[in-house]
Write a protein that holds these residues in place. Sequence first.
Motif, PDB file in Angstrom:
ATOM      1  N   GLY A  10      13.421  13.122   0.090  1.00 56.57           N
ATOM      2  CA  GLY A  10      12.480  13.753  -0.829  1.00 56.57           C
ATOM      3  C   GLY A  10      12.544  13.123  -2.201  1.00 56.57           C
ATOM      4  N   GLY A  11      11.702  13.621  -3.093  1.00 57.15           N
ATOM      5  CA  GLY A  11      11.665  13.104  -4.456  1.00 57.15           C
ATOM      6  C   GLY A  11      12.625  13.854  -5.350  1.00 57.15           C
ATOM      7  N   PRO A  12      12.673  13.484  -6.645  1.00 54.55           N
ATOM      8  CA  PRO A  12      13.610  14.134  -7.558  1.00 54.55           C
ATOM      9  C   PRO A  12      13.279  15.610  -7.795  1.00 54.55           C
ATOM     10  CG  PRO A  12      12.129  12.690  -8.761  1.00 54.55           C
ATOM     11  CD  PRO A  12      11.863  12.479  -7.303  1.00 54.55           C
TER      12      PRO A  12
ATOM     13  N   TYR B 111       0.841  -1.208   0.000  1.00 55.88           N
ATOM     14  CA  TYR B 111       0.000   0.000   0.000  1.00 55.88           C
ATOM     15  C   TYR B 111       0.874   1.254   0.000  1.00 55.88           C
ATOM     16  CZ  TYR B 111      -3.226   3.634   1.408  1.00 55.88           C
ATOM     17  OH  TYR B 111      -3.939   4.804   1.456  1.00 55.88           O
ATOM     18  N   ASN B 112       1.877   1.305   0.873  1.00 54.81           N
ATOM     19  CA  ASN B 112       2.757   2.477   0.949  1.00 54.81           C
ATOM     20  C   ASN B 112       3.482   2.707  -0.374  1.00 54.81           C
ATOM     21  OD1 ASN B 112       1.995   2.787   3.636  1.00 54.81           O
ATOM     22  ND2 ASN B 112       3.809   1.795   4.433  1.00 54.81           N
ATOM     23  N   TYR B 113       3.903   1.624  -1.008  1.00 55.72           N
ATOM     24  CA  TYR B 113       4.592   1.729  -2.303  1.00 55.72           C
ATOM     25  C   TYR B 113       3.661   2.307  -3.362  1.00 55.72           C
ATOM     26  CZ  TYR B 113       6.923   0.398  -6.624  1.00 55.72           C
ATOM     27  OH  TYR B 113       7.497   0.423  -7.859  1.00 55.72           O
ATOM     28  N   ILE B 114       2.457   1.795  -3.444  1.00 52.61           N
ATOM     29  CA  ILE B 114       1.479   2.287  -4.425  1.00 52.61           C
ATOM     30  C   ILE B 114       1.202   3.773  -4.206  1.00 52.61           C
ATOM     31  CG2 ILE B 114      -0.940   2.118  -5.182  1.00 52.61           C
ATOM     32  CD1 ILE B 114       0.901  -0.165  -6.172  1.00 52.61           C
ATOM     33  N   ARG B 115       1.099   4.187  -2.957  1.00 52.57           N
ATOM     34  CA  ARG B 115       0.820   5.602  -2.650  1.00 52.57           C
ATOM     35  C   ARG B 115       2.015   6.503  -2.984  1.00 52.57           C
ATOM     36  NH1 ARG B 115      -2.958   8.222  -2.575  1.00 52.57           N
ATOM     37  NH2 ARG B 115      -2.581   9.419  -0.702  1.00 52.57           N
ATOM     38  N   ALA B 116       3.232   6.005  -2.887  1.00 50.94           N
ATOM     39  CA  ALA B 116       4.422   6.838  -3.070  1.00 50.94           C
ATOM     40  C   ALA B 116       4.944   6.836  -4.500  1.00 50.94           C
ATOM     41  CB  ALA B 116       5.528   6.371  -2.125  1.00 50.94           C
ATOM     42  N   ILE B 117       4.566   5.866  -5.291  1.00 47.42           N
ATOM     43  CA  ILE B 117       5.190   5.674  -6.600  1.00 47.42           C
ATOM     44  C   ILE B 117       5.036   6.877  -7.528  1.00 47.42           C
ATOM     45  CG2 ILE B 117       3.275   4.487  -7.758  1.00 47.42           C
ATOM     46  CD1 ILE B 117       6.967   3.531  -7.954  1.00 47.42           C
ATOM     47  N   ASP B 118       3.877   7.517  -7.510  1.00 49.03           N
ATOM     48  CA  ASP B 118       3.651   8.654  -8.410  1.00 49.03           C
ATOM     49  C   ASP B 118       4.617   9.807  -8.143  1.00 49.03           C
ATOM     50  OD1 ASP B 118       1.682   7.501  -9.926  1.00 49.03           O
ATOM     51  OD2 ASP B 118       0.026   8.324  -8.729  1.00 49.03           O
ATOM     52  N   SER B 119       4.979  10.013  -6.890  1.00 46.21           N
ATOM     53  CA  SER B 119       5.868  11.138  -6.577  1.00 46.21           C
ATOM     54  C   SER B 119       7.346  10.794  -6.814  1.00 46.21           C
ATOM     55  CB  SER B 119       5.665  11.590  -5.125  1.00 46.21           C
ATOM     56  OG  SER B 119       5.952  10.549  -4.237  1.00 46.21           O
TER      57      SER B 119
END
Length: 160
Positions: A148-150, A73-81
Amino acid sequence: MEGQQWLDWVSRFTHVATAITLIGGSVFTAFVLVPAAQKLDSSSHDTLAEAVAARWKRFVHIGILLFLISGFYNYIRAIDSHRGDGLYHALLGTKMLLALVVFFLASALVGRSAKLEGIRRGRAKWLRVLILLATIIVAISGFVKVRGGPDSPPSPTITE
């Protein structure tokens, strides 16, 4: 708190609480219980080992299930960012592979398979390997969370 935020929090809390429980239990077993149990006579030692494994097995199996559900679940929620973030994906892939090894070792240590008896006989060594791998997973998780993200700056540093 909105429904999605609530579910995000529950999933994150579940993941972290499970890690605390299972890693803490493994550290206790490796550095307190196993050395203390070695002072027992063979029969008492075997009885204690069987009793502990029978109870700890429930924690291990439920913990692995909770890790898989909350982690997915955490992976699915974070993947877009993190689209296009090669370092994130490399670290997360490493974390997932290490987690599978930890799941295997934890299951082998509480299991009854005759083929994995060698792991149970070397319990002290394999618990230390499990703890080392779990520590690396926690370190990767912490780094990925705060960097953080890219396209976003790292989390702010707390200063006094």
